[in-house]
Scaffold this motif. Structure first.
Motif, PDB file in Angstrom:
ATOM      1  N   PHE A 110       9.774  16.133  -1.825  1.00 69.44           N
ATOM      2  CA  PHE A 110      11.032  15.398  -1.796  1.00 69.44           C
ATOM      3  C   PHE A 110      11.069  14.346  -0.706  1.00 69.44           C
ATOM      4  O   PHE A 110      11.894  13.434  -0.774  1.00 69.44           O
ATOM      5  CB  PHE A 110      12.212  16.365  -1.677  1.00 69.44           C
ATOM      6  N   GLY A 111      10.194  14.443   0.274  1.00 68.39           N
ATOM      7  CA  GLY A 111      10.056  13.333   1.213  1.00 68.39           C
ATOM      8  C   GLY A 111       9.598  12.078   0.502  1.00 68.39           C
ATOM      9  O   GLY A 111      10.084  10.970   0.769  1.00 68.39           O
ATOM     10  N   VAL A 112       8.680  12.242  -0.443  1.00 70.69           N
ATOM     11  CA  VAL A 112       8.214  11.100  -1.240  1.00 70.69           C
ATOM     12  C   VAL A 112       9.354  10.562  -2.108  1.00 70.69           C
ATOM     13  O   VAL A 112       9.526   9.342  -2.251  1.00 70.69           O
ATOM     14  CB  VAL A 112       7.017  11.532  -2.105  1.00 70.69           C
ATOM     15  N   SER A 113      10.159  11.459  -2.697  1.00 72.29           N
ATOM     16  CA  SER A 113      11.293  11.014  -3.522  1.00 72.29           C
ATOM     17  C   SER A 113      12.305  10.238  -2.684  1.00 72.29           C
ATOM     18  O   SER A 113      12.841   9.213  -3.125  1.00 72.29           O
ATOM     19  CB  SER A 113      11.965  12.221  -4.173  1.00 72.29           C
ATOM     20  N   LEU A 141       6.190  31.829   2.494  1.00 73.93           N
ATOM     21  CA  LEU A 141       7.436  31.083   2.578  1.00 73.93           C
ATOM     22  C   LEU A 141       7.190  29.677   3.103  1.00 73.93           C
ATOM     23  O   LEU A 141       7.807  28.708   2.650  1.00 73.93           O
ATOM     24  CB  LEU A 141       8.415  31.827   3.484  1.00 73.93           C
ATOM     25  N   TRP A 142       6.268  29.518   4.045  1.00 73.59           N
ATOM     26  CA  TRP A 142       6.019  28.214   4.639  1.00 73.59           C
ATOM     27  C   TRP A 142       5.279  27.289   3.686  1.00 73.59           C
ATOM     28  O   TRP A 142       5.394  26.066   3.773  1.00 73.59           O
ATOM     29  CB  TRP A 142       5.254  28.368   5.949  1.00 73.59           C
ATOM     30  N   VAL A 143       4.523  27.872   2.748  1.00 71.85           N
ATOM     31  CA  VAL A 143       3.910  27.046   1.710  1.00 71.85           C
ATOM     32  C   VAL A 143       4.991  26.384   0.864  1.00 71.85           C
ATOM     33  O   VAL A 143       4.918  25.191   0.540  1.00 71.85           O
ATOM     34  CB  VAL A 143       2.977  27.911   0.835  1.00 71.85           C
ATOM     35  N   VAL A 144       6.023  27.154   0.521  1.00 68.85           N
ATOM     36  CA  VAL A 144       7.142  26.601  -0.243  1.00 68.85           C
ATOM     37  C   VAL A 144       7.842  25.508   0.561  1.00 68.85           C
ATOM     38  O   VAL A 144       8.172  24.436   0.041  1.00 68.85           O
ATOM     39  CB  VAL A 144       8.132  27.717  -0.631  1.00 68.85           C
ATOM     40  N   VAL A 145       8.102  25.773   1.839  1.00 69.59           N
ATOM     41  CA  VAL A 145       8.809  24.810   2.684  1.00 69.59           C
ATOM     42  C   VAL A 145       8.043  23.498   2.755  1.00 69.59           C
ATOM     43  O   VAL A 145       8.610  22.411   2.561  1.00 69.59           O
ATOM     44  CB  VAL A 145       9.027  25.404   4.091  1.00 69.59           C
ATOM     45  N   TRP A 146       6.749  23.558   3.024  1.00 66.04           N
ATOM     46  CA  TRP A 146       5.966  22.335   3.166  1.00 66.04           C
ATOM     47  C   TRP A 146       5.787  21.621   1.831  1.00 66.04           C
ATOM     48  O   TRP A 146       5.867  20.382   1.771  1.00 66.04           O
ATOM     49  CB  TRP A 146       4.599  22.655   3.781  1.00 66.04           C
ATOM     50  N   ALA A 147       5.557  22.378   0.766  1.00 65.80           N
ATOM     51  CA  ALA A 147       5.361  21.749  -0.542  1.00 65.80           C
ATOM     52  C   ALA A 147       6.616  21.008  -0.987  1.00 65.80           C
ATOM     53  O   ALA A 147       6.552  19.850  -1.416  1.00 65.80           O
ATOM     54  CB  ALA A 147       4.972  22.809  -1.576  1.00 65.80           C
ATOM     55  N   VAL A 148       7.770  21.664  -0.879  1.00 63.78           N
ATOM     56  CA  VAL A 148       9.017  21.022  -1.294  1.00 63.78           C
ATOM     57  C   VAL A 148       9.372  19.889  -0.334  1.00 63.78           C
ATOM     58  O   VAL A 148       9.848  18.824  -0.758  1.00 63.78           O
ATOM     59  CB  VAL A 148      10.158  22.052  -1.364  1.00 63.78           C
ATOM     60  N   GLY A 149       9.145  20.083   0.967  1.00 64.38           N
ATOM     61  CA  GLY A 149       9.438  19.036   1.940  1.00 64.38           C
ATOM     62  C   GLY A 149       8.628  17.778   1.692  1.00 64.38           C
ATOM     63  O   GLY A 149       9.157  16.660   1.710  1.00 64.38           O
ATOM     64  N   ILE A 150       7.333  17.940   1.420  1.00 69.92           N
ATOM     65  CA  ILE A 150       6.478  16.779   1.153  1.00 69.92           C
ATOM     66  C   ILE A 150       6.878  16.117  -0.162  1.00 69.92           C
ATOM     67  O   ILE A 150       7.012  14.884  -0.254  1.00 69.92           O
ATOM     68  CB  ILE A 150       5.002  17.206   1.113  1.00 69.92           C
ATOM     69  N   SER A 179       0.832  -1.207   0.000  1.00 69.65           N
ATOM     70  CA  SER A 179       0.000   0.000   0.000  1.00 69.65           C
ATOM     71  C   SER A 179       0.861   1.249   0.000  1.00 69.65           C
ATOM     72  O   SER A 179       0.579   2.222  -0.724  1.00 69.65           O
ATOM     73  CB  SER A 179      -0.939  -0.007   1.211  1.00 69.65           C
ATOM     74  N   VAL A 180       1.915   1.250   0.821  1.00 70.59           N
ATOM     75  CA  VAL A 180       2.822   2.403   0.863  1.00 70.59           C
ATOM     76  C   VAL A 180       3.529   2.580  -0.469  1.00 70.59           C
ATOM     77  O   VAL A 180       3.700   3.703  -0.960  1.00 70.59           O
ATOM     78  CB  VAL A 180       3.843   2.241   2.013  1.00 70.59           C
ATOM     79  N   ALA A 181       3.946   1.467  -1.096  1.00 72.50           N
ATOM     80  CA  ALA A 181       4.624   1.550  -2.393  1.00 72.50           C
ATOM     81  C   ALA A 181       3.713   2.171  -3.452  1.00 72.50           C
ATOM     82  O   ALA A 181       4.147   3.021  -4.243  1.00 72.50           O
ATOM     83  CB  ALA A 181       5.089   0.166  -2.823  1.00 72.50           C
ATOM     84  N   VAL A 182       2.449   1.771  -3.477  1.00 73.46           N
ATOM     85  CA  VAL A 182       1.498   2.338  -4.444  1.00 73.46           C
ATOM     86  C   VAL A 182       1.265   3.819  -4.149  1.00 73.46           C
ATOM     87  O   VAL A 182       1.231   4.659  -5.064  1.00 73.46           O
ATOM     88  CB  VAL A 182       0.171   1.558  -4.405  1.00 73.46           C
ATOM     89  N   PHE A 183       1.126   4.157  -2.874  1.00 72.77           N
ATOM     90  CA  PHE A 183       0.910   5.548  -2.476  1.00 72.77           C
ATOM     91  C   PHE A 183       2.086   6.424  -2.903  1.00 72.77           C
ATOM     92  O   PHE A 183       1.896   7.527  -3.438  1.00 72.77           O
ATOM     93  CB  PHE A 183       0.706   5.603  -0.961  1.00 72.77           C
ATOM     94  N   VAL A 184       3.302   5.927  -2.699  1.00 71.76           N
ATOM     95  CA  VAL A 184       4.493   6.693  -3.086  1.00 71.76           C
ATOM     96  C   VAL A 184       4.567   6.847  -4.598  1.00 71.76           C
ATOM     97  O   VAL A 184       4.895   7.925  -5.110  1.00 71.76           O
ATOM     98  CB  VAL A 184       5.759   6.000  -2.535  1.00 71.76           C
ATOM     99  N   ALA A 223       4.366  10.998  -9.130  1.00 71.03           N
ATOM    100  CA  ALA A 223       4.005  11.432 -10.481  1.00 71.03           C
ATOM    101  C   ALA A 223       3.807  12.939 -10.573  1.00 71.03           C
ATOM    102  O   ALA A 223       3.814  13.498 -11.671  1.00 71.03           O
ATOM    103  CB  ALA A 223       2.728  10.722 -10.935  1.00 71.03           C
ATOM    104  N   PHE A 224       3.639  13.607  -9.420  1.00 63.87           N
ATOM    105  CA  PHE A 224       3.412  15.047  -9.423  1.00 63.87           C
ATOM    106  C   PHE A 224       4.734  15.764  -9.167  1.00 63.87           C
ATOM    107  O   PHE A 224       5.336  15.582  -8.101  1.00 63.87           O
ATOM    108  CB  PHE A 224       2.388  15.433  -8.358  1.00 63.87           C
ATOM    109  N   PRO A 225       5.213  16.587 -10.109  1.00 62.04           N
ATOM    110  CA  PRO A 225       6.473  17.322  -9.884  1.00 62.04           C
ATOM    111  C   PRO A 225       6.378  18.238  -8.671  1.00 62.04           C
ATOM    112  O   PRO A 225       5.313  18.791  -8.366  1.00 62.04           O
ATOM    113  CB  PRO A 225       6.641  18.136 -11.179  1.00 62.04           C
ATOM    114  N   VAL A 226       7.516  18.399  -7.994  1.00 61.35           N
ATOM    115  CA  VAL A 226       7.541  19.196  -6.765  1.00 61.35           C
ATOM    116  C   VAL A 226       7.137  20.634  -7.024  1.00 61.35           C
ATOM    117  O   VAL A 226       6.351  21.217  -6.273  1.00 61.35           O
ATOM    118  CB  VAL A 226       8.959  19.132  -6.143  1.00 61.35           C
ATOM    119  N   LEU A 227       7.654  21.228  -8.084  1.00 59.26           N
ATOM    120  CA  LEU A 227       7.353  22.637  -8.357  1.00 59.26           C
ATOM    121  C   LEU A 227       5.880  22.838  -8.690  1.00 59.26           C
ATOM    122  O   LEU A 227       5.288  23.850  -8.315  1.00 59.26           O
ATOM    123  CB  LEU A 227       8.235  23.140  -9.501  1.00 59.26           C
ATOM    124  N   ILE A 228       5.276  21.864  -9.386  1.00 58.00           N
ATOM    125  CA  ILE A 228       3.847  21.977  -9.696  1.00 58.00           C
ATOM    126  C   ILE A 228       3.027  21.912  -8.416  1.00 58.00           C
ATOM    127  O   ILE A 228       2.064  22.667  -8.236  1.00 58.00           O
ATOM    128  CB  ILE A 228       3.416  20.870 -10.675  1.00 58.00           C
TER     129      ILE A 228
END
Length: 299
Positions: free
Chosen positions: A153-156, A142-151, A114-119, A124-129
């Protein structure tokens, strides 16, 4: 990790040219951000129309912009934003990435799959998008950028670290540790994490570099740092419209972004080699064979 082991890693890191370059660049950015908290040559947001577009000279070492802002002061203050984004996104990516990797490698089969499928879905969604979508909904922050990029690249990190954990999980020393009575948590801390660390470090350095680029790009588009908070991307956006008239002014924030991203990437590569002894051994062996190789004489 013992102090002796950490000292050995630092020595190996400094012995590499890429490691020295990365350490110096990152140290300069962090020191600049710290110094800007207490001192800048001029207040970063202070306007002085009479001093607009001054060339690099004393006391404006990098010149001024259309409103008379001192460019050096703006870059120094923008370093704070860069450090906040890189460190914040790195911490979030570390927590999310390693949590997903552990869940996807060390739990029951149904949860692993399940985790593998979720990841795979999230990757499939680029970080910048993702960052642009969140910023468009919640507003530029600024915190929107921090959380978006953190989430993102956490998946990556999870996608790369999960198969590494699964590979190390079946190694002889892990099986021996389990047979000797080590719990899963002890095996994870003593055997699994140290062996995944080199791959994790490279992914994390790339994530921090992309965080810097994402913040600069979103600030350039007006979706990142607010106008009251100096940012390299925001400064670049303000100066690029005068590029044909004052081309030198836009060079400084561009160089700051370029060297910071390059330093983070090279530091990650050097850290991977410094923390993975097998890479150093293979490289030394290859260099030794190259030095001792005698070309054959073909008649």
């Amino acid at each position: 990790m013992t102090p002796h082991a950490r000292a050995g890693i630092l020595r190996r890191l400094w012995s590499l040219g890429t490691g020295r370059f990365g350490l110096i660049v990152v140290a300069v950015v962090v020191i600049t951000a710290a110094v800007s908290l207490v001192w800048t040559p001029f207040p970063p947001l202070q306007t002085d129309i009479g001093a607009a577009w001054l060339p690099p000279s004393w006391p404006h070492l990098l010149g001024t912009d259309a409103l008379g802002h001192d460019i050096l002061s703006m870059i120094m203050a923008g370093a704070r934003t860069t450090v906040i984004v890189a460190v914040g996104a790195g911490l979030i990516a570390t927590v999310i990435g390693m949590a997903l990797a552990v869940l996807g490698a060390l739990t029951a089969r149904w949860l692993r799959e399940s985790v593998a499928v979720f990841v795979d879905i999230l990757i499939a969604f680029p970080v910048l998008i993702i960052a642009m979508m969140i910023a468009a909904v919640w507003g530029g922050s600024l915190w929107v950028v921090v959380w978006a990029v953190g989430i993102g690249f956490g998946v990556s990190i999870a996608r790369v670290a999960r198969p590494e954990l699964r590979r190390v999980l079946h190694a002889d020393f892990v099986i021996a540790g389990r047979a000797s009575g080590l719990t899963n948590a002890q095996n994870l801390r003593r055997h699994l994490m140290p062996n995944v660390l080199p791959v994790f470090i490279v992914q994390l350095s790339w994530g921090m570099a992309v965080a810097v680029l994402a913040e600069a790009g979103l600030s350039y588009l007006g979706l990142g740092a607010p106008v009251t908070q100096p940012s390299w991307g925001q400064l670049l956006q303000q100066l690029q419209q005068y590029l044909a008239v004052h081309p030198l002014s836009a060079v400084w924030p561009g160089l700051a972004i370029m060297f910071t991203v390059l330093g983070l990437n090279l530091l990650g590569d050097a850290l991977r080699e410094a923390t993975d002894p097998t890479l150093s051994v293979r490289r030394r062996g290859s260099a030794r064979r190259a030095r001792t190789h005698q070309p054959e004489v073909v008649s």
